[in-house]
Design a protein around this motif. Structure first.
Motif, PDB file in Angstrom:
ATOM      1  N   ALA A 258       0.809  -1.212   0.000  1.00  0.00           N
ATOM      2  CA  ALA A 258       0.000   0.000   0.000  1.00  0.00           C
ATOM      3  C   ALA A 258       0.846   1.269   0.000  1.00  0.00           C
ATOM      4  CB  ALA A 258      -0.928  -0.004   1.209  1.00  0.00           C
ATOM      5  N   ALA A 259       0.332   2.287  -0.656  1.00  0.00           N
ATOM      6  CA  ALA A 259       0.915   3.631  -0.685  1.00  0.00           C
ATOM      7  C   ALA A 259      -0.247   4.608  -0.797  1.00  0.00           C
ATOM      8  CB  ALA A 259       1.865   3.775  -1.868  1.00  0.00           C
ATOM      9  N   THR A 260       0.015   5.894  -0.621  1.00  0.00           N
ATOM     10  CA  THR A 260      -1.057   6.887  -0.721  1.00  0.00           C
ATOM     11  C   THR A 260      -0.605   8.074  -1.566  1.00  0.00           C
ATOM     12  OG1 THR A 260      -0.360   8.044   1.287  1.00  0.00           O
ATOM     13  CG2 THR A 260      -2.029   6.333   1.547  1.00  0.00           C
TER      14      THR A 260
ATOM     15  N   PRO B 273      13.293   1.417  -8.878  1.00  0.00           N
ATOM     16  CA  PRO B 273      13.547   0.851 -10.203  1.00  0.00           C
ATOM     17  C   PRO B 273      14.472  -0.354 -10.213  1.00  0.00           C
ATOM     18  CG  PRO B 273      14.658   2.966  -9.946  1.00  0.00           C
ATOM     19  CD  PRO B 273      13.810   2.772  -8.737  1.00  0.00           C
ATOM     20  N   ASN B 274      15.294  -0.531  -9.170  1.00  0.00           N
ATOM     21  CA  ASN B 274      16.244  -1.647  -9.162  1.00  0.00           C
ATOM     22  C   ASN B 274      15.793  -2.818  -8.308  1.00  0.00           C
ATOM     23  OD1 ASN B 274      18.001  -0.161 -10.802  1.00  0.00           O
ATOM     24  ND2 ASN B 274      18.831   0.902  -9.023  1.00  0.00           N
ATOM     25  N   GLY B 275      14.602  -2.742  -7.713  1.00  0.00           N
ATOM     26  CA  GLY B 275      14.107  -3.812  -6.851  1.00  0.00           C
ATOM     27  C   GLY B 275      13.447  -4.925  -7.644  1.00  0.00           C
ATOM     28  N   PRO B 276      13.209  -6.068  -6.999  1.00  0.00           N
ATOM     29  CA  PRO B 276      12.629  -7.217  -7.690  1.00  0.00           C
ATOM     30  C   PRO B 276      11.116  -7.119  -7.924  1.00  0.00           C
ATOM     31  CG  PRO B 276      13.036  -7.769  -5.406  1.00  0.00           C
ATOM     32  CD  PRO B 276      13.610  -6.397  -5.633  1.00  0.00           C
ATOM     33  N   LEU B 277      10.415  -6.271  -7.177  1.00  0.00           N
ATOM     34  CA  LEU B 277       8.968  -6.156  -7.346  1.00  0.00           C
ATOM     35  C   LEU B 277       8.623  -5.388  -8.617  1.00  0.00           C
ATOM     36  CD1 LEU B 277       7.875  -5.344  -3.680  1.00  0.00           C
ATOM     37  CD2 LEU B 277       7.818  -7.547  -4.848  1.00  0.00           C
ATOM     38  N   GLU B 278       7.541  -5.807  -9.287  1.00  0.00           N
ATOM     39  CA  GLU B 278       7.128  -5.147 -10.516  1.00  0.00           C
ATOM     40  C   GLU B 278       6.380  -3.864 -10.211  1.00  0.00           C
ATOM     41  OE1 GLU B 278       5.330  -7.286 -13.647  1.00  0.00           O
ATOM     42  OE2 GLU B 278       6.407  -9.127 -13.178  1.00  0.00           O
TER      43      GLU B 278
ATOM     44  N   LEU C 121      -4.399  26.293 -15.416  1.00  0.00           N
ATOM     45  CA  LEU C 121      -4.180  24.870 -15.635  1.00  0.00           C
ATOM     46  C   LEU C 121      -2.695  24.612 -15.434  1.00  0.00           C
ATOM     47  CD1 LEU C 121      -5.530  22.226 -16.605  1.00  0.00           C
ATOM     48  CD2 LEU C 121      -4.886  22.869 -18.916  1.00  0.00           C
ATOM     49  N   GLY C 122      -2.348  23.581 -14.665  1.00  0.00           N
ATOM     50  CA  GLY C 122      -0.940  23.290 -14.427  1.00  0.00           C
ATOM     51  C   GLY C 122      -0.734  21.884 -13.907  1.00  0.00           C
ATOM     52  N   THR C 123       0.501  21.576 -13.521  1.00  0.00           N
ATOM     53  CA  THR C 123       0.825  20.270 -12.954  1.00  0.00           C
ATOM     54  C   THR C 123       1.618  20.444 -11.672  1.00  0.00           C
ATOM     55  OG1 THR C 123       2.937  19.991 -14.089  1.00  0.00           O
ATOM     56  CG2 THR C 123       0.972  19.214 -15.249  1.00  0.00           C
ATOM     57  N   SER C 124       1.586  19.394 -10.861  1.00  0.00           N
ATOM     58  CA  SER C 124       2.326  19.399  -9.603  1.00  0.00           C
ATOM     59  C   SER C 124       3.822  19.270  -9.839  1.00  0.00           C
ATOM     60  CB  SER C 124       1.871  18.232  -8.728  1.00  0.00           C
ATOM     61  OG  SER C 124       2.178  16.995  -9.368  1.00  0.00           O
ATOM     62  N   GLY C 125       4.209  18.702 -10.947  1.00  0.00           N
ATOM     63  CA  GLY C 125       5.594  18.318 -11.162  1.00  0.00           C
ATOM     64  C   GLY C 125       5.798  16.948 -10.526  1.00  0.00           C
ATOM     65  N   PRO C 126       7.020  16.437 -10.533  1.00  0.00           N
ATOM     66  CA  PRO C 126       7.277  15.097  -9.995  1.00  0.00           C
ATOM     67  C   PRO C 126       6.919  14.986  -8.511  1.00  0.00           C
ATOM     68  CG  PRO C 126       9.176  15.926 -11.203  1.00  0.00           C
ATOM     69  CD  PRO C 126       8.215  17.063 -11.072  1.00  0.00           C
ATOM     70  N   LEU C 127       6.321  13.865  -8.135  1.00  0.00           N
ATOM     71  CA  LEU C 127       6.010  13.576  -6.734  1.00  0.00           C
ATOM     72  C   LEU C 127       7.081  12.627  -6.202  1.00  0.00           C
ATOM     73  CD1 LEU C 127       2.161  12.992  -7.043  1.00  0.00           C
ATOM     74  CD2 LEU C 127       3.335  15.042  -6.242  1.00  0.00           C
ATOM     75  N   THR C 128       7.706  13.019  -5.096  1.00  0.00           N
ATOM     76  CA  THR C 128       8.772  12.232  -4.488  1.00  0.00           C
ATOM     77  C   THR C 128       8.277  11.645  -3.178  1.00  0.00           C
ATOM     78  OG1 THR C 128      10.400  13.715  -5.471  1.00  0.00           O
ATOM     79  CG2 THR C 128      11.159  12.325  -3.672  1.00  0.00           C
ATOM     80  N   ASN C 129       8.613  10.393  -2.921  1.00  0.00           N
ATOM     81  CA  ASN C 129       8.185   9.690  -1.712  1.00  0.00           C
ATOM     82  C   ASN C 129       8.553  10.486  -0.463  1.00  0.00           C
ATOM     83  OD1 ASN C 129       7.188   7.709  -0.041  1.00  0.00           O
ATOM     84  ND2 ASN C 129       8.838   6.265  -0.423  1.00  0.00           N
ATOM     85  N   GLY C 130       7.549  10.829   0.336  1.00  0.00           N
ATOM     86  CA  GLY C 130       7.768  11.502   1.604  1.00  0.00           C
ATOM     87  C   GLY C 130       7.966  13.002   1.522  1.00  0.00           C
ATOM     88  N   GLU C 131       7.951  13.572   0.329  1.00  0.00           N
ATOM     89  CA  GLU C 131       8.136  15.014   0.175  1.00  0.00           C
ATOM     90  C   GLU C 131       6.928  15.608  -0.543  1.00  0.00           C
ATOM     91  OE1 GLU C 131      11.807  15.974  -1.780  1.00  0.00           O
ATOM     92  OE2 GLU C 131      12.894  14.444  -0.669  1.00  0.00           O
ATOM     93  N   GLY C 132       6.331  16.635   0.048  1.00  0.00           N
ATOM     94  CA  GLY C 132       5.185  17.278  -0.565  1.00  0.00           C
ATOM     95  C   GLY C 132       5.590  18.303  -1.611  1.00  0.00           C
TER      96      GLY C 132
ATOM     97  N   LYS D 277      11.753   2.783  -0.397  1.00  0.00           N
ATOM     98  CA  LYS D 277      12.371   3.026  -1.708  1.00  0.00           C
ATOM     99  C   LYS D 277      11.346   3.218  -2.831  1.00  0.00           C
ATOM    100  CE  LYS D 277      16.576   0.529  -0.578  1.00  0.00           C
ATOM    101  NZ  LYS D 277      17.471  -0.562  -0.941  1.00  0.00           N
ATOM    102  N   ALA D 278      10.085   3.381  -2.479  1.00  0.00           N
ATOM    103  CA  ALA D 278       9.023   3.482  -3.484  1.00  0.00           C
ATOM    104  C   ALA D 278       9.189   4.720  -4.366  1.00  0.00           C
ATOM    105  CB  ALA D 278       7.668   3.524  -2.800  1.00  0.00           C
ATOM    106  N   THR D 279       8.794   4.579  -5.625  1.00  0.00           N
ATOM    107  CA  THR D 279       8.842   5.691  -6.575  1.00  0.00           C
ATOM    108  C   THR D 279       7.539   5.726  -7.372  1.00  0.00           C
ATOM    109  OG1 THR D 279       9.849   4.330  -8.305  1.00  0.00           O
ATOM    110  CG2 THR D 279      11.359   5.551  -6.856  1.00  0.00           C
ATOM    111  N   THR D 280       7.238   6.896  -7.917  1.00  0.00           N
ATOM    112  CA  THR D 280       6.104   7.035  -8.834  1.00  0.00           C
ATOM    113  C   THR D 280       6.468   8.065  -9.884  1.00  0.00           C
ATOM    114  OG1 THR D 280       3.733   7.453  -9.058  1.00  0.00           O
ATOM    115  CG2 THR D 280       4.910   8.819  -7.475  1.00  0.00           C
ATOM    116  N   ASP D 281       5.902   7.908 -11.069  1.00  0.00           N
ATOM    117  CA  ASP D 281       6.078   8.938 -12.088  1.00  0.00           C
ATOM    118  C   ASP D 281       4.796   9.746 -12.254  1.00  0.00           C
ATOM    119  OD1 ASP D 281       4.456   7.127 -13.393  1.00  0.00           O
ATOM    120  OD2 ASP D 281       5.782   6.827 -15.091  1.00  0.00           O
ATOM    121  N   ALA D 282       3.838   9.542 -11.351  1.00  0.00           N
ATOM    122  CA  ALA D 282       2.568  10.264 -11.407  1.00  0.00           C
ATOM    123  C   ALA D 282       2.780  11.746 -11.142  1.00  0.00           C
ATOM    124  CB  ALA D 282       1.592   9.694 -10.383  1.00  0.00           C
TER     125      ALA D 282
END
Length: 136
Positions: free
Chosen positions: A44-46, A119-124, A85-96, A66-71
């Motif tokens: 789980a993540a949020t 990106p280097n972990g075994p989970l998809e 109209l705009g975007t948040s830019g990259p979202l980094t784990n633990g940083e708003g 070590k979770a990452t997202t490109d959302a």
């Protein structure tokens, strides 16, 4: 088709879209994305959005170490001198990510990926679903 009619139709469509956008429940503070874009992802993540003091809006991503997202969050703000109209830019784990957005704001996560161990972990990586929220 007259020039006026050619202009009026897109304006009417945009007005109906904005009305539908803001017919969704609004929250003055924290607003969950509905449906949850991470609902089918494990572990789980949020992804969240919160209207803080004044006009400050913060988006955040919280997941395993070590979770990452490109959302990225795309937003439509109606409350300043003109709609923005705009975007948040990259979202980094633990940083708003913060922006000054007065008035009503529709927040959209159109998709992306979530990788629970980086990106280097075994989970998809997991494909994110659609998510929407409104703050005021």
């Amino acid at each position: 088709m007259s020039t006026l009619a050619a202009f009026a139709r897109p304006v009417a469509v945009a007005a109906l879209g904005a009305a539908a956008l803001f017919a969704a429940p609004a929250a003055a503070s924290a607003a969950p994305f509905m449906p949850d874009p991470l609902a089918n992802c494990k572990p789980a993540a949020t992804l969240g959005v919160e209207k803080e003091e004044g006009d400050l809006v913060e988006w955040d991503f919280e997941g395993p170490e070590k979770a990452t997202t490109d959302a990225q969050v795309t937003y439509l703000n109606i409350g300043g001198q003109a709609p923005t109209l705009g975007t948040s830019g990259p979202l980094t784990n633990g940083e708003g990510v913060e922006r000054e957005l007065p008035g009503f704001t529709g927040h959209l996560i159109p998709g992306g990926t979530y990788d629970p161990d980086g990106p280097n972990g075994p989970l998809e990586a997991c494909t994110l679903g659609f998510g929407f929220a409104v703050t005021q």
